[in-house]
Design an enzyme around this catalytic site. Structure first.
Site, PDB file in Angstrom:
ATOM      1  N   ASP A 196       1.105  -1.138   0.246  1.00  0.00           N
ATOM      2  CA  ASP A 196       0.090  -0.059   0.161  1.00  0.00           C
ATOM      3  C   ASP A 196       0.720   1.365   0.069  1.00  0.00           C
ATOM      4  O   ASP A 196       1.665   1.466   0.896  1.00  0.00           O
ATOM      5  CB  ASP A 196      -0.975  -0.074   1.223  1.00  0.00           C
ATOM      6  CG  ASP A 196      -1.718   1.249   1.277  1.00  0.00           C
ATOM      7  OD1 ASP A 196      -2.729   1.419   0.350  1.00  0.00           O
ATOM      8  OD2 ASP A 196      -1.664   2.146   2.341  1.00  0.00           O
ATOM      9  N   GLU A 280      -1.380  -1.710  -5.859  1.00  0.00           N
ATOM     10  CA  GLU A 280      -2.219  -0.849  -6.422  1.00  0.00           C
ATOM     11  C   GLU A 280      -1.983   0.075  -7.761  1.00  0.00           C
ATOM     12  O   GLU A 280      -0.966   1.100  -7.537  1.00  0.00           O
ATOM     13  CB  GLU A 280      -2.949   0.204  -5.450  1.00  0.00           C
ATOM     14  CG  GLU A 280      -4.240   0.664  -5.634  1.00  0.00           C
ATOM     15  CD  GLU A 280      -4.916   1.455  -4.702  1.00  0.00           C
ATOM     16  OE1 GLU A 280      -6.290   1.885  -4.670  1.00  0.00           O
ATOM     17  OE2 GLU A 280      -4.222   1.421  -3.322  1.00  0.00           O
ATOM     18  N   ASP A 361      -3.670   1.761   6.693  1.00  0.00           N
ATOM     19  CA  ASP A 361      -2.716   1.088   5.726  1.00  0.00           C
ATOM     20  C   ASP A 361      -2.527  -0.233   5.773  1.00  0.00           C
ATOM     21  O   ASP A 361      -2.430  -0.710   4.724  1.00  0.00           O
ATOM     22  CB  ASP A 361      -1.575   1.783   5.853  1.00  0.00           C
ATOM     23  CG  ASP A 361      -1.757   3.750   5.569  1.00  0.00           C
ATOM     24  OD1 ASP A 361      -2.675   4.048   4.993  1.00  0.00           O
ATOM     25  OD2 ASP A 361      -1.091   4.436   6.344  1.00  0.00           O
TER      26      ASP A 361
END
Length: 407
Positions: A196, A280, A361
Site C-alpha cells: 500500500d 495498487e 494502511d
C-alpha cells in the site's frame, strides 16, 4: 533484456569543448532533418528517406562553407540524430493512428542550445572503447575519466553521453543481460507481499512493515528557496545568473538522485525477498492536481512501480496490479465486509461486523494482496523475462562513492 548502466564522467576542459561541439552538431543535424520533413509536408511531397537526408544533410553539407564544421565531430553522432528524428515521426504517426499505447504525442520540435539536457549517442560503428586504465575513449573527444560504481556485466552495445541541467556528464551504456545469471542472482522464494503506497509511510506491507517516506524535496525546500531567490535577482543573460541557475539545478539533482537511490534499494529488496508482489494502480496524474500535489510528486510512486515492473520481469518475479477502484481502505481484511468510505484523518477503525480493529494502511495492504490473488496461492510460477526497452535509470553512480571499476 536490455538495461542502461549510467556512470559519471569527468571530462577535462579540452574534452568538454569537444563534447560541446558534438552536442551542437547533433542538434543542428536534428533540426535540419525536422525542417526538411516540414518543408516536404508543406509542399505536399512525400517525406524524404533517411538515406536521402544523410546524403544531403551530412555528406553534402560538410562540403559547404556554412556546414563545414560538421566534419569536426564523429559522423555516427550525426547519423544517430537523423535516426532520432525518424523514430520521433514514427511514434507521432503511430500515436495519431491509435496504435501506440499511452497519451497522444506531438511531432518532433526543434532543439535549442538552451535546452537543459544535451546528449549524443555512439554505436559500435563509432569505434569507441574502454581503455586498460578504465577510461572511455570516444572518437574526436579522447579518453574521458569515468567514475565506476560497479563492473559492467557484459560488453555494451552502445553508449550515450549526457549532459544534464546541473552541468554533470554521464555515460549511459546499453547492456544485454543474461537470463541465466539473473536467475542465479535471485533464487526463487515462496514469499508473497501486498503493498500500500502512501505519503506518511511510503510503503506499508501486508506483513505489517512500515517504511517512512524520506520526503527528499521537502527536506531540500529551504535550500531550494534560497537558491531560487538568488537566481531571481540576477540579470537575465548574465554569467551570474547562469551560476545561480546551476546552483538551483544541482539542488534539484541532489534530491532527485537521493530519491532514485531510495527507490532502487527498496524495489530490489522487495523483489529479492518475494516471489509475487501486489500493488495498487494509483491515478498519480489525478492526485497531482490536488492540494497534495507536491507531496505526491515528492514520493515518486510512478518511478517506484516502474522499477518493480522491469525488475520483476528481469528476475522472474510476478507483479500484479489491482484496479485503482478496488475499495482496499473500505473492506475488512478479516471478514470481507465493506464498511464504507472514510476520511483521510481516520487512521484506525473498528469493523462493525466482526469487531476487528484495523490500521488503515496495514488493512489496505492486506486487501491489495488478497485482490491480487496472492493470499490464497503462493503464486510461485516463474515469469520468463521478456524483451523490454532499455531503462534509463537502472543503475549508476549519480555522484555516489565509487567501488570497483569496470574490467
Amino acid at each position: 533484456m536490455q538495461l542502461r548502466y549510467s556512470f559519471r564522467l569527468y571530462p577535462n576542459t579540452v574534452q568538454q569543448a569537444a563534447l560541446a561541439r558534438a552536442f551542437g552538431c547533433a542538434r543542428v543535424a536534428f533540426n535540419d532533418a525536422v525542417r526538411a520533413r516540414e518543408d516536404a509536408r508543406k509542399a505536399q511531397q512525400p517525406f524524404p528517406k533517411i538515406g536521402e537526408l544523410s546524403t544531403r544533410l551530412i555528406t553534402q553539407a560538410k562540403q559547404t562553407v556554412e556546414r563545414s564544421w560538421l566534419g569536426e565531430v564523429s559522423a555516427v553522432v550525426l547519423q544517430q540524430s537523423l535516426r532520432d528524428v525518424e523514430t520521433a515521426y514514427r511514434n507521432f504517426f503511430a500515436s495519431l493512428k491509435g496504435t501506440r499505447k499511452g497519451p497522444r504525442i506531438g511531432p518532433p520540435r526543434f532543439k535549442s542550445r538552451k535546452d537543459a539536457r544535451q546528449s549524443i549517442r555512439f554505436t559500435a560503428n563509432a569505434r569507441w572503447h574502454l581503455t586498460d586504465s578504465g577510461r572511455l575513449n570516444l572518437p574526436k573527444v579522447g579518453p574521458v575519466k569515468v567514475k565506476w560504481s560497479r563492473t559492467l556485466p557484459a560488453t555494451p552495445t552502445s553508449v550515450t553521453v549526457i549532459k544534464d541541467a546541473a552541468g554533470r556528464f554521464f555515460a549511459s551504456f546499453v547492456i544485454d543481460t543474461d537470463p541465466a545469471a539473473d536467475a542465479a542472482r535471485m533464487p526463487a522464494t515462496d514469499q508473497t507481499i501486498g503493498i500500500d503506497l502512501g505519503l506518511t509511510h511510503f510503503v506499508v506491507l501486508s506483513d505489517g512493515t512500515k517504511i517512512d517516506s524520506p520526503r527528499f524535496l521537502r527536506r531540500a525546500e529551504k535550500k531550494l528557496k534560497k537558491a531560487q531567490r538568488e537566481m531571481s535577482r540576477k540579470q537575465k543573460g548574465s554569467r551570474n545568473r547562469e551560476k545561480a541557475r546551476l546552483k538551483v539545478a544541482r539542488a534539484h539533482a541532489q534530491a532527485t538522485d537521493a530519491r532514485r537511490q531510495f527507490h532502487h534499494q527498496l524495489s530490489t529488496r522487495l523483489i529479492r525477498e518475494n516471489q509475487a508482489i501486489g500493488v495498487e494502480d494509483l491515478a498519480v496524474k489525478g492526485l497531482a492536481r490536488t492540494k497534495l500535489a507536491k507531496s505526491v510528486h515528492d514520493a515518486g510512486w510512478s518511478q517506484f512501480v516502474h522499477m518493480l515492473e522491469y525488475k520483476a520481469a528481469r528476475y522472474g518475479r510476478t507483479l500484479v496490479k489491482i484496479s485503482r477502484f478496488t475499495p482496499t481502505s473500505q473492506v475488512c481484511s478479516q471478514c470481507g465486509v465493506k464498511d464504507g468510505p472514510k476520511p483521510l484523518h481516520i487512521r484506525t477503525w473498528t469493523c462493525a461486523a466482526c469487531g476487528a480493529i484495523h490500521d488503515r494502511d496495514h488493512n489496505a495492504a492486506k486487501n491489495v494482496k488478497t485482490a491480487a490473488g496472492l493470499a490464497v496461492t503462493a503464486c510461485g510460477a516463474q515469469v520468463r523475462p521478456g524483451l523490454l526497452p532499455a531503462q534509463r535509470d537502472e543503475t549508476g553512480s549519480h555522484g555516489f562513492p565509487s567501488e570497483p571499476r569496470a574490467a
